[in-house]
Design a protein around this motif. Structure first.
Motif, PDB file in Angstrom:
ATOM      1  N   MET A 113       0.412  -1.379   0.192  1.00 38.60           N
ATOM      2  CA  MET A 113      -0.179   0.081   0.380  1.00 38.60           C
ATOM      3  C   MET A 113       0.908   1.447  -0.509  1.00 38.60           C
ATOM      4  O   MET A 113       0.411   2.335  -1.154  1.00 38.60           O
ATOM      5  N   THR A 172       2.644   1.545  -3.357  1.00 34.81           N
ATOM      6  CA  THR A 172       0.422   2.328  -4.285  1.00 34.81           C
ATOM      7  C   THR A 172       0.692   3.878  -4.456  1.00 34.81           C
ATOM      8  O   THR A 172       0.765   4.512  -5.026  1.00 34.81           O
ATOM      9  N   LEU A 227      -5.802  -3.001  -6.057  1.00 35.99           N
ATOM     10  CA  LEU A 227      -6.212  -2.882  -4.351  1.00 35.99           C
ATOM     11  C   LEU A 227      -7.131  -3.392  -3.796  1.00 35.99           C
ATOM     12  O   LEU A 227      -7.040  -3.484  -3.385  1.00 35.99           O
ATOM     13  N   SER A 228      -7.827  -3.894  -4.541  1.00 38.05           N
ATOM     14  CA  SER A 228      -8.812  -4.853  -4.706  1.00 38.05           C
ATOM     15  C   SER A 228      -8.391  -5.862  -3.550  1.00 38.05           C
ATOM     16  O   SER A 228      -8.852  -6.677  -2.141  1.00 38.05           O
ATOM     17  N   LYS A 244      -7.000  -5.086  -0.721  1.00 40.89           N
ATOM     18  CA  LYS A 244      -8.499  -4.881   0.498  1.00 40.89           C
ATOM     19  C   LYS A 244      -8.798  -6.185   1.387  1.00 40.89           C
ATOM     20  O   LYS A 244      -9.225  -6.317   2.544  1.00 40.89           O
ATOM     21  N   HIS A 287      -6.295  -7.157   4.056  1.00 38.02           N
ATOM     22  CA  HIS A 287      -6.197  -6.532   5.076  1.00 38.02           C
ATOM     23  C   HIS A 287      -7.577  -7.121   5.809  1.00 38.02           C
ATOM     24  O   HIS A 287      -7.026  -7.472   6.728  1.00 38.02           O
ATOM     25  N   VAL A 304      -3.110   2.644   9.491  1.00 35.46           N
ATOM     26  CA  VAL A 304      -4.138   2.689   8.664  1.00 35.46           C
ATOM     27  C   VAL A 304      -5.544   4.024   9.067  1.00 35.46           C
ATOM     28  O   VAL A 304      -6.065   4.302   8.534  1.00 35.46           O
ATOM     29  N   PHE A 313      -3.547   6.638   3.502  1.00 32.97           N
ATOM     30  CA  PHE A 313      -4.648   5.695   3.482  1.00 32.97           C
ATOM     31  C   PHE A 313      -5.777   6.053   3.348  1.00 32.97           C
ATOM     32  O   PHE A 313      -7.118   5.426   3.631  1.00 32.97           O
ATOM     33  N   PHE A 371      -8.540   4.673   0.997  1.00 37.29           N
ATOM     34  CA  PHE A 371      -8.714   3.211   1.443  1.00 37.29           C
ATOM     35  C   PHE A 371      -9.688   2.997   2.500  1.00 37.29           C
ATOM     36  O   PHE A 371     -10.496   2.259   2.468  1.00 37.29           O
ATOM     37  N   ARG A 372      -9.511   4.275   3.684  1.00 41.53           N
ATOM     38  CA  ARG A 372     -10.569   3.744   3.963  1.00 41.53           C
ATOM     39  C   ARG A 372     -11.646   4.191   4.231  1.00 41.53           C
ATOM     40  O   ARG A 372     -12.391   3.560   4.408  1.00 41.53           O
ATOM     41  N   THR A 379     -13.014   3.265   1.323  1.00 43.64           N
ATOM     42  CA  THR A 379     -13.736   2.576   0.669  1.00 43.64           C
ATOM     43  C   THR A 379     -15.013   1.263   1.446  1.00 43.64           C
ATOM     44  O   THR A 379     -14.785   0.733   1.479  1.00 43.64           O
ATOM     45  N   PRO A 434     -12.308   0.401   8.800  1.00 49.46           N
ATOM     46  CA  PRO A 434     -11.441  -0.548   7.788  1.00 49.46           C
ATOM     47  C   PRO A 434     -10.942  -2.072   8.956  1.00 49.46           C
ATOM     48  O   PRO A 434     -10.266  -2.941   8.576  1.00 49.46           O
TER      49      PRO A 434
END
Length: 248
Positions: free
Chosen positions: A120, A123, A153-154, A157, A160, A198, A204, A207-208, A210, A216
């Motif tokens: 991550m 990325t 990225l999926s 996720k 994670h 995170v 992040f 990401f959060r 999503t 998360p």
């Protein structure tokens, strides 16, 4: 006229001025009141060229002060050195059970770091040279024969979510105040740094988002409570601002 006192020689800790794998070492040093000379690498305010000078060509790097001075480049080796030098420190496991459980938890989080947090980070920072990207194509417009990882990225996720749920289950089943028993260990510091990265680091944010409002770490109350408990420790809290400031 008396000579000026000679400053004591300290170990050297070379790391980037960011939150990352080395943050657990910063916290362990603070908890154990162990002084080091913090050396910044070239490009970040210092002159240390880690690609040439670091034993593994990576950071963190740690130079000890013994007569047969060692240069350590692996996080676990650096942690072991600090624990050996500070056996009565608050994060040093005091029993065989605590030592084994702390190492077990630490290795689990290390795996999470290697397969989620580190990719991550690369990325977010667009590190195209990162080893995990070799042979992969993250462009969804690529043809199926070449799009080996069009939805990377999926995948991150999913990894994670799987790993934090496993950690939650393990922590909840233990029923102990900290991961290895009633007392803090270095493994708790690593759990705290990983969870807080995170939750707080700016990079992040997407990401959060999503995960929506639940975040998360949905379904991980034991894990969140442990991270919160560690974060309230005086010396840990004093360094907590890094997470809000750092992109990764």
């Amino acid at each position: 006229m008396s000579a000026a006192p000679i400053a004591p020689v300290k170990p050297k800790f070379i790391y980037l001025p960011v939150v990352g794998r080395g943050e657990q070492i910063h916290l362990l040093l603070a908890e154990h009141a162990m002084e080091v000379d913090f050396v910044l690498p070239a490009g970040f305010g210092g002159e240390y060229v880690w690609a040439d000078q670091a034993a593994h060509g990576t950071l963190p790097s740690f130079e000890t002060i013994e007569e047969d001075k060692m240069v350590l480049s692996d996080s676990s080796s650096i942690i072991d050195y600090i624990l050996e030098k500070t056996p009565s420190g608050p994060a040093t496991p005091k029993t065989m059970k605590a030592r084994l459980l702390a190492r077990d938890y630490w290795a689990f989080v290390q795996d999470y770091y290697n397969h989620f947090l580190s990719p991550m980070h690369d990325t977010i920072m667009n590190h195209a040279e990162a080893h995990w990207r070799q042979g992969r194509n993250t462009d969804p417009r690529a043809s199926p024969s070449h799009a080996l990882n069009a939805d990377y990225l999926s995948e991150l996720k999913a990894y994670h979510t799987q790993r934090v749920n496993r950690l939650e289950k393990k922590l909840a089943a233990s029923g102990s105040e900290f991961c290895a028993g009633p007392d803090l260990t270095y493994a708790d510091l690593f759990i705290y740094t990983s969870v807080t990265t995170v939750l707080k680091c700016k990079g992040f944010g997407p990401f959060r988002e999503t995960f929506g409002e639940k975040g998360p770490f949905e379904g991980c109350p034991t894990l969140l409570a442990l991270a919160e408990k560690v974060g309230k420790r005086e010396k840990v809290a004093a360094l907590a601002g890094k997470f809000d400031q750092a992109p990764v």
